[in-house]
Enzyme design. Structure first.
Site, PDB file in Angstrom:
ATOM      1  N   GLU A 234     -24.306 -34.558 -23.296  1.00  0.00           N
ATOM      2  CA  GLU A 234     -23.080 -34.927 -22.899  1.00  0.00           C
ATOM      3  C   GLU A 234     -22.444 -33.825 -21.731  1.00  0.00           C
ATOM      4  O   GLU A 234     -22.802 -32.580 -21.945  1.00  0.00           O
ATOM      5  CB  GLU A 234     -21.977 -34.732 -24.231  1.00  0.00           C
ATOM      6  CG  GLU A 234     -22.007 -35.568 -25.016  1.00  0.00           C
ATOM      7  CD  GLU A 234     -21.462 -37.233 -24.735  1.00  0.00           C
ATOM      8  OE1 GLU A 234     -20.970 -37.371 -23.576  1.00  0.00           O
ATOM      9  OE2 GLU A 234     -22.078 -37.915 -25.376  1.00  0.00           O
TER      10      GLU A 234
ATOM     11  N   ARG B  60     -10.191 -44.363 -33.149  1.00  0.00           N
ATOM     12  CA  ARG B  60     -10.033 -45.597 -33.469  1.00  0.00           C
ATOM     13  C   ARG B  60     -10.089 -45.949 -34.990  1.00  0.00           C
ATOM     14  O   ARG B  60      -9.556 -47.017 -35.350  1.00  0.00           O
ATOM     15  CB  ARG B  60     -11.161 -46.426 -32.677  1.00  0.00           C
ATOM     16  CG  ARG B  60     -11.056 -47.832 -32.617  1.00  0.00           C
ATOM     17  CD  ARG B  60     -12.220 -48.336 -31.714  1.00  0.00           C
ATOM     18  NE  ARG B  60     -13.788 -47.804 -31.943  1.00  0.00           N
ATOM     19  CZ  ARG B  60     -14.383 -48.068 -33.002  1.00  0.00           C
ATOM     20  NH1 ARG B  60     -13.999 -49.157 -33.739  1.00  0.00           N
ATOM     21  NH2 ARG B  60     -15.425 -47.472 -32.879  1.00  0.00           N
TER      22      ARG B  60
ATOM     23  N   CYS C 154     -16.471 -35.893 -32.302  1.00  0.00           N
ATOM     24  CA  CYS C 154     -17.525 -35.188 -31.686  1.00  0.00           C
ATOM     25  C   CYS C 154     -16.936 -34.610 -30.289  1.00  0.00           C
ATOM     26  O   CYS C 154     -17.392 -33.513 -30.013  1.00  0.00           O
ATOM     27  CB  CYS C 154     -18.577 -36.040 -30.972  1.00  0.00           C
ATOM     28  SG  CYS C 154     -19.792 -36.739 -32.867  1.00  0.00           S
TER      29      CYS C 154
ATOM     30  N   HIS D 109     -25.373 -36.360 -28.205  1.00  0.00           N
ATOM     31  CA  HIS D 109     -25.381 -37.416 -29.302  1.00  0.00           C
ATOM     32  C   HIS D 109     -26.438 -37.987 -29.425  1.00  0.00           C
ATOM     33  O   HIS D 109     -27.500 -37.891 -28.360  1.00  0.00           O
ATOM     34  CB  HIS D 109     -24.357 -38.576 -28.528  1.00  0.00           C
ATOM     35  CG  HIS D 109     -22.991 -38.611 -28.968  1.00  0.00           C
ATOM     36  ND1 HIS D 109     -21.775 -38.244 -28.242  1.00  0.00           N
ATOM     37  CD2 HIS D 109     -22.354 -38.381 -30.287  1.00  0.00           C
ATOM     38  CE1 HIS D 109     -20.764 -38.283 -28.740  1.00  0.00           C
ATOM     39  NE2 HIS D 109     -20.968 -38.448 -30.086  1.00  0.00           N
TER      40      HIS D 109
HETATM   41  N1  PCA Z   1     -20.213 -39.142 -34.409  1.00  0.00           N
HETATM   42  C1  PCA Z   1     -18.985 -39.196 -34.299  1.00  0.00           C
HETATM   43  C2  PCA Z   1     -18.137 -38.296 -35.090  1.00  0.00           C
HETATM   44  C3  PCA Z   1     -19.077 -37.476 -36.254  1.00  0.00           C
HETATM   45  C4  PCA Z   1     -20.527 -38.238 -35.681  1.00  0.00           C
HETATM   46  O1  PCA Z   1     -21.649 -38.084 -36.000  1.00  0.00           O
HETATM   47  C5  PCA Z   1     -18.535 -39.137 -32.849  1.00  0.00           C
HETATM   48  O2  PCA Z   1     -19.145 -39.350 -32.056  1.00  0.00           O
HETATM   49  O3  PCA Z   1     -17.088 -38.672 -32.813  1.00  0.00           O
END
Ligand code: PCA
Length: 211
Positions: free
Chosen positions: A80, A90, A143, A165
């Site tokens: 990111e 959501r 996140c 991610h």
């Molecule tokens: N993914 C979610 C929250 C926790 C996770 O592992 C996100 O992308 O916000």
């Protein structure tokens, strides 16, 4: 000795596992230093995750923070570049909270860029044969909130912080969704740590998107 803080998340949205938390545990188990590695599996809850992360930062003063979470549906490691000061949930978080259209941190900047060497990390993960790409949105859920918190805590220049991610892990991905073996996700995170520690100036090459 330098300290690295690596975080993942517990399961959410009814999933049985979260590959980010599982991969962080694998990296912790195999860590041989020489830097100190602190790991934590954070709750998928806006308030609790932010509080826990801030406690960890105060307690350990990490030089590098790499927070990770699941982006189910993305095909590879997704580094990111930007965290925005916005929550628009959501679904409810694991504490039942569902804030909509509120800032992550009132009176703070609209966004923070990752201070990790994003493109070096992507290049090094890809060179190891694991798909990786840059992402320009960490979403508007927990996140993004944790990434924003990591970058909004402490004086700029003190440390490198950012978010990666991860995709579903093979074996626990829903039918038809892309995945990577958990061991590869953990290997990619080890590379991201090493590259973050070793890179002073990020490389520059075209990796953006047109839409
Ligand atoms: N993914 C979610 C929250 C926790 C996770 O592992 C996100 O992308 O916000």
């Amino acid at each position: 000795m330098r300290t690295v803080l690596l975080t993942g998340f517990e399961p959410f949205a009814g999933d049985a596992t979260n590959p980010s938390g599982d991969a962080v545990r694998l990296v912790a188990d195999g860590w041989a230093g020489p830097e100190r590695l602190v790991t934590s599996v954070l709750p998928v809850a806006f308030n609790a995750a932010r509080l826990r992360l801030r406690e960890l930062i105060v307690e350990h003063s990490p030089d590098v923070i790499i927070a990770t979470g699941l982006a189910g549906g993305r095909a590879g490691m997704s580094v990111e570049r930007i965290a925005i000061n916005l929550i628009d949930a959501r679904i409810p978080d694991n504490a039942g909270d569902q804030p909509v259209d509120v800032p992550a941190v009132p009176r703070s900047p609209a966004a923070h860029f990752s201070t990790l060497p994003v493109k070096s990390i992507i290049a090094d993960i890809a060179a190891a044969g694991i798909p990786a790409s840059v992402s320009h949105s960490a979403g508007t859920f927990v996140c993004n909130h944790v990434m924003y918190t990591a970058l909004d805590s402490g004086e700029p220049g003190d440390r490198a912080a950012g978010f990666i991610h991860v995709p579903y892990a093979t074996g626990s991905a829903p039918e038809g969704k892309p995945s990577l073996p958990l061991a590869d996700i953990a290997r990619a995170l080890r590379i991201a740590i090493r590259t973050s520690l070793d890179t002073e100036i990020d490389v520059s090459y075209a990796a953006g998107s047109i839409w």
